[in-house]
Enzyme design. Structure first.
Site, PDB file in Angstrom:
ATOM      1  N   ARG A  49       0.856  -1.180   0.000  1.00 42.28           N
ATOM      2  CA  ARG A  49       0.000   0.000   0.000  1.00 42.28           C
ATOM      3  C   ARG A  49       0.889   1.226   0.000  1.00 42.28           C
ATOM      4  NH1 ARG A  49       2.318   2.127   3.591  1.00 42.28           N
ATOM      5  NH2 ARG A  49       0.734   3.707   3.632  1.00 42.28           N
ATOM      6  N   GLY A  50       0.244   2.407  -0.059  1.00 50.61           N
ATOM      7  CA  GLY A  50       1.020   3.643  -0.206  1.00 50.61           C
ATOM      8  C   GLY A  50       1.134   3.923  -1.697  1.00 50.61           C
ATOM      9  N   ALA A  51       0.818   5.184  -2.070  1.00 56.72           N
ATOM     10  CA  ALA A  51       0.654   5.509  -3.485  1.00 56.72           C
ATOM     11  C   ALA A  51       1.834   5.076  -4.365  1.00 56.72           C
ATOM     12  CB  ALA A  51       0.410   7.012  -3.623  1.00 56.72           C
ATOM     13  N   ARG A  87      -7.249  -0.568  -7.122  1.00 55.19           N
ATOM     14  CA  ARG A  87      -7.666   0.413  -6.094  1.00 55.19           C
ATOM     15  C   ARG A  87      -7.979   1.732  -6.807  1.00 55.19           C
ATOM     16  NH1 ARG A  87      -4.256   0.924  -0.643  1.00 55.19           N
ATOM     17  NH2 ARG A  87      -6.182   1.928   0.062  1.00 55.19           N
ATOM     18  N   ASP A 240      -2.292  10.863  -2.072  1.00 53.66           N
ATOM     19  CA  ASP A 240      -2.610   9.787  -3.024  1.00 53.66           C
ATOM     20  C   ASP A 240      -3.000  10.339  -4.384  1.00 53.66           C
ATOM     21  OD1 ASP A 240      -3.180   8.677  -0.164  1.00 53.66           O
ATOM     22  OD2 ASP A 240      -2.758   6.978  -1.478  1.00 53.66           O
ATOM     23  N   ASN A 250      -5.691  12.305   0.676  1.00 61.44           N
ATOM     24  CA  ASN A 250      -4.777  11.468   1.466  1.00 61.44           C
ATOM     25  C   ASN A 250      -5.639  10.662   2.445  1.00 61.44           C
ATOM     26  OD1 ASN A 250      -2.029  10.676   2.096  1.00 61.44           O
ATOM     27  ND2 ASN A 250      -2.310  11.686   4.062  1.00 61.44           N
ATOM     28  N   LYS A 251      -4.988   9.832   3.230  1.00 63.85           N
ATOM     29  CA  LYS A 251      -5.689   8.932   4.155  1.00 63.85           C
ATOM     30  C   LYS A 251      -6.756   9.660   4.973  1.00 63.85           C
ATOM     31  CE  LYS A 251      -5.350   5.429   4.284  1.00 63.85           C
ATOM     32  NZ  LYS A 251      -6.300   4.584   3.525  1.00 63.85           N
TER      33      LYS A 251
HETATM   34  O1  MRU Z   1      -4.605   3.106   2.073  1.00 58.11           O
HETATM   35  P1  MRU Z   1      -3.135   3.359   2.000  1.00 58.11           P
HETATM   36  O2  MRU Z   1      -2.372   2.842   3.163  1.00 58.11           O
HETATM   37  O3  MRU Z   1      -2.564   2.920   0.672  1.00 58.11           O
HETATM   38  O4  MRU Z   1      -3.055   4.923   2.036  1.00 58.11           O
HETATM   39  C1  MRU Z   1      -1.785   5.522   1.987  1.00 58.11           C
HETATM   40  C2  MRU Z   1      -1.808   6.961   2.255  1.00 58.11           C
HETATM   41  O5  MRU Z   1      -2.833   7.602   2.350  1.00 58.11           O
HETATM   42  C3  MRU Z   1      -0.475   7.615   2.275  1.00 58.11           C
HETATM   43  O6  MRU Z   1      -0.478   8.680   3.164  1.00 58.11           O
HETATM   44  C4  MRU Z   1      -0.246   8.081   0.841  1.00 58.11           C
HETATM   45  O7  MRU Z   1      -0.168   7.015  -0.052  1.00 58.11           O
HETATM   46  C5  MRU Z   1       0.913   8.925   0.688  1.00 58.11           C
HETATM   47  S1  MRU Z   1       2.428   8.095   0.723  1.00 58.11           S
HETATM   48  C6  MRU Z   1       2.879   7.868  -0.856  1.00 58.11           C
END
Ligand code: MRU
Length: 360
Positions: A49-51, A87, A240, A250-251
């Site tokens: 996970r993470g963009a 996703r 993201d 973002n999250k």
């Molecule tokens: O659902 P996730 O864990 O993939 O969400 C990730 C985030 O929201 C991060 O803060 C975001 O990807 C930035 S980091 C590249």
């Protein structure tokens, strides 16, 4: 931060290894991915996970698709479409698949698989370079702020995980933290736990601990109180997807932190590589698709008990409904600046467009 960490690596036989982020910090296990379908699943079930890392795994997924399809373009397109849809919010996923498919279309069938492998490696390496540059620009902001305010220690608040587990090699939001630590700055990080999946408590804390960076995990609702009492000097989060006018997805919960920061005059920065901009989106709140995930992520929690046994337990009354939006959008007006690999721009259309002219 000592050494370079990455959450994915390529095996000598061409398979992909990814660090299973679903079970960190309790277990460190690498999962072997050999085909495009496994890539889609690793992204949708959040093994990765993470963009940035989602984009990297998707890029390798297109390479693996070509291996399976013996370079046949129609077959690769079908598998790539599935990866692209694994996703919805982080645009790095679509960006990476589209870039890989451009390379697929431009290469000869017999060279296609090899060319795609090279391109996926290039995407990862470019992210690594972007991450280091973001770190440099972000650390300059930290140094400037400390100088202006006469601080000897800086307290940074972050939400979710935007470290090397999310973008090779230093992440986005954590890159300035890692660089500041390398410069010898006394830095402490407030880590939002980041319910419901706890990426802050599980992943960011684990990363910072590995790098010996002082940090404190806080419940998601604590940030505003800390800001009112002068305990947060700066907020930095990742993103993201960022629109052309500077709205940042973002999250979930990031928006509330930005509101609190704004009310308390705490600078609020978003750190991102340019692959996280979506120049086709003008209004982030109206146009960025927000992922809705399973209720179970809200109704259940996982961790280890006193005997060290890994458990998943329900924390709500049986039968209560839950709703689980994965992301929210922080409007540009609440953002102090966007820290990119090219420098810091203001979250305004003109500033973003002039920094990334050739990408429009
Ligand atoms: O659902 P996730 O864990 O993939 O969400 C990730 C985030 O929201 C991060 O803060 C975001 O990807 C930035 S980091 C590249």
């Amino acid at each position: 931060m000592k050494g370079v960490y990455r959450a994915l690596k390529l095996e000598s036989d061409g398979a992909l290894l990814v660090l299973d982020q679903r079970i960190l910090p309790f277990e460190e296990e690498w999962v072997r991915i050999e085909d495009a379908q496994a890539c889609s699943e690793a992204i949708s079930d959040m093994t990765v996970r993470g963009a940035g890392v989602i984009g990297n795994v998707a890029a390798f997924g297109v390479y693996l698709a070509s291996r399976e399809c013996n370079g046949e373009l129609g077959c690769i397109k079908r598998l790539a479409k599935k990866i692209r849809e694994s996703r919805p919010t982080a645009v790095n996923l679509m960006w990476a698949v589209d870039r890989m498919m451009d390379v697929a279309a431009a290469s000869k069938k017999e060279e296609r698989t090899e060319r795609l492998k090279e391109e996926a490696i290039a995407i990862c390496d470019e992210d690594g370079l972007a991450s280091r540059n973001i770190g440099g620009f972000g650390a300059d902001i930290i140094e400037g702020l400390m100088k202006n305010r006469g601080l000897t220690r800086i307290n940074v608040l972050t939400h979710c995980n935007a470290g090397w587990l999310a973008i090779v090699d230093d992440g986005s939001a954590l890159a300035p933290v890692y660089e500041a630590a390398r410069r010898g700055i006394d830095i402490h990080v407030w880590v939002d736990e980041t319910r419901p999946r706890n990426q802050g408590a599980n992943l960011t804390a684990w990363e910072l601990q590995k790098s010996l960076i002082p940090h404190t995990i806080i419940a998601d609702n604590t940030g505003g109180h800390l800001m009112q009492h002068g305990m947060v000097d700066l907020c930095i989060t990742g993103a993201d997807r960022v629109s052309r006018n500077g709205d940042a997805a973002n999250k979930i919960g990031t928006y509330l932190k930005a509101l609190a920061a704004n009310d308390n005059r705490v600078p609020f920065y978003i750190a991102l590589p340019s692959s996280t901009f979506d120049f086709s989106v003008n209004d982030g709140i109206k146009e960025i698709p927000i992922e809705v995930r399973s209720e179970e992520e809200v109704t259940h929690i996982r961790g280890v008990d006193e005997e060290g046994l890994y458990k998943r337990v329900r924390i709500v009354p049986e039968g209560s409904a839950a709703l689980n939006y994965g992301f929210d959008v922080t409007p540009a007006r609440l953002i102090t600046g966007l820290i990119t690999e090219r420098g810091v721009c203001t979250p305004q259309r003109e500033s973003i467009e002039s920094m990334f002219k050739e990408k429009l």
